[in-house]
Scaffold this motif. Structure first.
Motif, PDB file in Angstrom:
ATOM      1  N   GLN A 142       0.803  -1.219   0.000  1.00 20.88           N
ATOM      2  CA  GLN A 142       0.000   0.000   0.000  1.00 20.88           C
ATOM      3  C   GLN A 142       0.840   1.275   0.000  1.00 20.88           C
ATOM      4  N   SER A 143       1.763   1.420   0.943  1.00 21.42           N
ATOM      5  CA  SER A 143       2.562   2.640   1.019  1.00 21.42           C
ATOM      6  C   SER A 143       3.666   2.445   2.047  1.00 21.42           C
ATOM      7  N   VAL A 144       4.720   3.274   1.958  1.00 22.98           N
ATOM      8  CA  VAL A 144       5.712   3.314   3.032  1.00 22.98           C
ATOM      9  C   VAL A 144       5.486   4.522   3.938  1.00 22.98           C
ATOM     10  N   ALA A 145       4.477   5.319   3.648  1.00 27.74           N
ATOM     11  CA  ALA A 145       4.199   6.504   4.455  1.00 27.74           C
ATOM     12  C   ALA A 145       3.329   6.121   5.651  1.00 27.74           C
ATOM     13  N   PRO A 146       3.816   6.271   6.879  1.00 26.80           N
ATOM     14  CA  PRO A 146       3.014   5.883   8.047  1.00 26.80           C
ATOM     15  C   PRO A 146       1.641   6.543   8.084  1.00 26.80           C
ATOM     16  N   ALA A 147       1.557   7.811   7.701  1.00 29.82           N
ATOM     17  CA  ALA A 147       0.268   8.507   7.742  1.00 29.82           C
ATOM     18  C   ALA A 147      -0.726   7.880   6.782  1.00 29.82           C
ATOM     19  N   LEU A 149      -0.727   4.692   5.764  1.00 27.56           N
ATOM     20  CA  LEU A 149      -1.113   3.400   6.329  1.00 27.56           C
ATOM     21  C   LEU A 149      -2.145   3.574   7.445  1.00 27.56           C
ATOM     22  N   ARG A 150      -2.004   4.625   8.225  1.00 26.97           N
ATOM     23  CA  ARG A 150      -2.977   4.860   9.305  1.00 26.97           C
ATOM     24  C   ARG A 150      -4.355   5.161   8.733  1.00 26.97           C
ATOM     25  N   VAL A 151      -4.426   5.983   7.698  1.00 29.16           N
ATOM     26  CA  VAL A 151      -5.722   6.285   7.089  1.00 29.16           C
ATOM     27  C   VAL A 151      -6.368   5.020   6.533  1.00 29.16           C
ATOM     28  N   LEU A 152      -5.554   4.124   5.982  1.00 28.45           N
ATOM     29  CA  LEU A 152      -6.061   2.880   5.396  1.00 28.45           C
ATOM     30  C   LEU A 152      -6.319   1.805   6.440  1.00 28.45           C
ATOM     31  N   ASP A 153      -5.973   2.072   7.691  1.00 25.74           N
ATOM     32  CA  ASP A 153      -6.113   1.086   8.779  1.00 25.74           C
ATOM     33  C   ASP A 153      -5.262  -0.153   8.545  1.00 25.74           C
ATOM     34  N   ARG A 154      -4.125   0.018   7.918  1.00 22.21           N
ATOM     35  CA  ARG A 154      -3.188  -1.091   7.742  1.00 22.21           C
ATOM     36  C   ARG A 154      -2.374  -1.264   9.017  1.00 22.21           C
ATOM     37  N   VAL A 155      -2.179  -2.514   9.423  1.00 16.81           N
ATOM     38  CA  VAL A 155      -1.512  -2.766  10.696  1.00 16.81           C
ATOM     39  C   VAL A 155      -0.020  -3.035  10.540  1.00 16.81           C
ATOM     40  N   HIS A 156       0.478  -3.237   9.308  1.00 16.63           N
ATOM     41  CA  HIS A 156       1.902  -3.543   9.175  1.00 16.63           C
ATOM     42  C   HIS A 156       2.736  -2.270   9.228  1.00 16.63           C
ATOM     43  N   SER A 157       3.979  -2.409   9.643  1.00 15.46           N
ATOM     44  CA  SER A 157       4.890  -1.278   9.698  1.00 15.46           C
ATOM     45  C   SER A 157       5.323  -0.910   8.281  1.00 15.46           C
ATOM     46  N   PRO A 158       5.751   0.320   8.044  1.00 16.15           N
ATOM     47  CA  PRO A 158       6.067   0.759   6.682  1.00 16.15           C
ATOM     48  C   PRO A 158       7.107  -0.096   5.977  1.00 16.15           C
ATOM     49  N   GLY A 159       8.074  -0.646   6.706  1.00 16.13           N
ATOM     50  CA  GLY A 159       9.128  -1.410   6.055  1.00 16.13           C
ATOM     51  C   GLY A 159       8.917  -2.893   5.997  1.00 16.13           C
ATOM     52  N   ARG A 160       7.865  -3.397   6.634  1.00 19.66           N
ATOM     53  CA  ARG A 160       7.711  -4.849   6.717  1.00 19.66           C
ATOM     54  C   ARG A 160       7.466  -5.491   5.347  1.00 19.66           C
ATOM     55  N   ALA A 161       6.685  -4.854   4.490  1.00 21.68           N
ATOM     56  CA  ALA A 161       6.418  -5.438   3.170  1.00 21.68           C
ATOM     57  C   ALA A 161       7.706  -5.592   2.375  1.00 21.68           C
ATOM     58  N   LEU A 162       8.614  -4.637   2.523  1.00 21.77           N
ATOM     59  CA  LEU A 162       9.881  -4.691   1.794  1.00 21.77           C
ATOM     60  C   LEU A 162      10.751  -5.826   2.322  1.00 21.77           C
ATOM     61  N   ASP A 163      10.793  -5.975   3.650  1.00 19.67           N
ATOM     62  CA  ASP A 163      11.540  -7.098   4.225  1.00 19.67           C
ATOM     63  C   ASP A 163      10.945  -8.427   3.764  1.00 19.67           C
ATOM     64  N   GLY A 186      -4.462  12.812   2.151  1.00 21.41           N
ATOM     65  CA  GLY A 186      -3.257  13.172   2.877  1.00 21.41           C
ATOM     66  C   GLY A 186      -1.974  12.708   2.231  1.00 21.41           C
ATOM     67  N   GLU A 187      -2.053  11.803   1.270  1.00 20.97           N
ATOM     68  CA  GLU A 187      -0.859  11.343   0.574  1.00 20.97           C
ATOM     69  C   GLU A 187      -0.295  12.475  -0.288  1.00 20.97           C
ATOM     70  N   THR A 188       1.024  12.536  -0.390  1.00 21.70           N
ATOM     71  CA  THR A 188       1.680  13.521  -1.254  1.00 21.70           C
ATOM     72  C   THR A 188       2.346  12.802  -2.424  1.00 21.70           C
ATOM     73  N   ASP A 189       2.723  13.579  -3.427  1.00 24.73           N
ATOM     74  CA  ASP A 189       3.479  12.998  -4.535  1.00 24.73           C
ATOM     75  C   ASP A 189       4.753  12.342  -4.027  1.00 24.73           C
ATOM     76  N   ASP A 190       5.391  12.965  -3.038  1.00 23.02           N
ATOM     77  CA  ASP A 190       6.639  12.413  -2.519  1.00 23.02           C
ATOM     78  C   ASP A 190       6.397  11.114  -1.758  1.00 23.02           C
ATOM     79  N   ASP A 191       5.251  10.982  -1.087  1.00 21.99           N
ATOM     80  CA  ASP A 191       4.911   9.711  -0.441  1.00 21.99           C
ATOM     81  C   ASP A 191       4.886   8.592  -1.477  1.00 21.99           C
ATOM     82  N   LEU A 192       4.243   8.871  -2.607  1.00 22.84           N
ATOM     83  CA  LEU A 192       4.162   7.851  -3.649  1.00 22.84           C
ATOM     84  C   LEU A 192       5.533   7.573  -4.240  1.00 22.84           C
TER      85      LEU A 192
END
Length: 391
Positions: A142-147, A149-163, A186-192
């Motif tokens: 979904q994203s590496v941006a914590p904000a 992930l919070r809006v999406l209610d995702r429970v994984h940490s930003p780096g876990r998918a990459l690991d 709330g997502e920015t171009d830089d987040d993506l």
């Protein structure tokens, strides 16, 4: 579409020989519900006593009934989706594949995919499913941006998918996909940009990216309706799509379907079956299947699904038989979204006239008797289809 929706417990199935055949298995379990999700999934408090073991036994029964109905065609692709298939663990997913092998013959080069939530995976998990015969993994990032992930209610940490992607590759998976969602409030171009860069740095060979859709009945829809969050902006979504397409192209991942990019040879064959008119059996609660001219869907709740099978019937809640017009609409709708495009010969005279207008408008190109979406056309793909098929 003008499909005739029919209600019956057991439609007639006539497999069209010569095309691809896949099996989809739906795992309905999730630890928590993401705010944007409207899939047929159930958290522990919603299961009413249903268990993964009971679900697996019911799936075994359905697969046995399916094999008898279809005379056991060879299986080209398997896709285990959900829900969260990785909650079954490596042994559970191996048992799912064993259940398929018990009733069907897998082609020698069969593609076998599972979806996974990064938080319910580990190096041992990936090693186990690779040894069991899985060839492809699709991870929700979904994203590496914590904000975000919070809006999406995702429970994984930003780096876990990459690991997890790196762990899958270390376990021997050549094909690893990451899913992104873009356009979250709330997502920015830089987040993506950072999300795409991180995914590429993880060494994956396939990426799927979907514009956020606010589905009715979801927690996200309620937040938007209350004014807590803005609805996704179409102009922002279009810009984000163009940005990620450019970044992926520079890295050697080419779009082959409007929402999917891969390195050469890493396309998802199971999904190509969906888009290219292939057939598949959908097993599990709420799963959809398509054989011959018949599409059907199973009972949704795991308990209802299991009870119908215990009574000796297929767990079909309803089905529809596609006539020639229905098939035509589907062929245009799906094939136009692919990089390979749509054969011009598939269109009638009126539709070819509308296609010429779309070419003049810069939405389609015509070459080698095929119509393909332009970059601008990809942003307006649904509208292009509506215009082509308008009566």
């Amino acid at each position: 579409m003008t499909m005739r929706a029919l209600q019956a417990s057991s439609p007639e199935f006539e497999l069209t020989r010569g095309g691809s055949f896949g099996i989809y298995v739906h795992v309905p379990f999730c630890a928590t519900r993401c705010g944007y999700c409207d899939f047929n999934t159930y958290t522990p408090g919603e299961l009413g006593g249903a268990t993964p073991q009971g679900w697996l036994e019911a799936v075994r029964v359905e697969l046995a009934l399916a094999a008898r109905r279809l005379s056991g065609p060879a299986v080209d692709t398997v896709f285990v989706g959900g829900g969260t298939p990785s909650l079954l663990g490596g042994a559970g997913l191996a048992a799912v594949l064993d259940a398929i092998r018990a009733e069907f013959t897998l082609a020698a080069d069969a593609e076998v995919t599972t979806e996974a939530n990064p938080e319910s995976t580990s190096p041992e998990f990936f090693a186990g499913i690779r040894a069991a015969g899985f060839t492809r993994v699709s991870l929700g990032m979904q994203s590496v941006a914590p904000a975000v992930l919070r809006v999406l209610d995702r429970v994984h940490s930003p780096g876990r998918a990459l690991d997890a992607a790196r762990e899958a590759q270390a376990a021997g998976f050549e094909h690893v996909n990451l899913d992104l969602i873009y356009g979250t409030p709330g997502e920015t171009d830089d987040d993506l940009r950072r999300s795409v860069a991180a995914a590429l740095d993880a060494g994956i060979d396939h990426l799927s990216a979907y514009a956020l859709v606010v589905e009715d009945g979801t927690a996200l829809a309620r937040r938007v309706r209350r004014g807590e969050l803005p609805a996704p902006d179409d102009d922002v979504l279009a810009r984000r799509y163009e940005l990620l397409d450019g970044w992926l192209a520079q890295a050697g991942l080419r779009w082959y379907e409007v929402s999917n990019w891969s390195r050469p040879g890493a396309e998802c064959r199971h999904n190509l079956g969906y888009w290219g008119g292939g057939q598949w059996w959908g097993a599990g609660p709420g799963a959809h299947g398509f054989i011959g001219d018949t599409r059907w869907w199973n009972a949704k709740h795991p308990n209802a699904y299991a009870q119908i099978l215990a009574d000796g019937a297929l767990p079909i809640a309803g089905f529809e038989v596609l006539d020639a017009r229905d098939r035509h609409v589907e062929d245009v709708l799906l094939q136009i979204r692919m990089r390979t495009g749509l054969p011009l010969t598939l269109l009638d005279a009126d539709e070819r006239g509308r296609a010429r207008a779309a070419v003049a408008d810069g939405l389609l190109t015509e070459a080698d008797r095929r119509l393909r979406l332009t970059d601008r056309g990809r942003l307006l793909a649904d509208g292009v289809v509506r215009d082509l098929l308008s009566d």
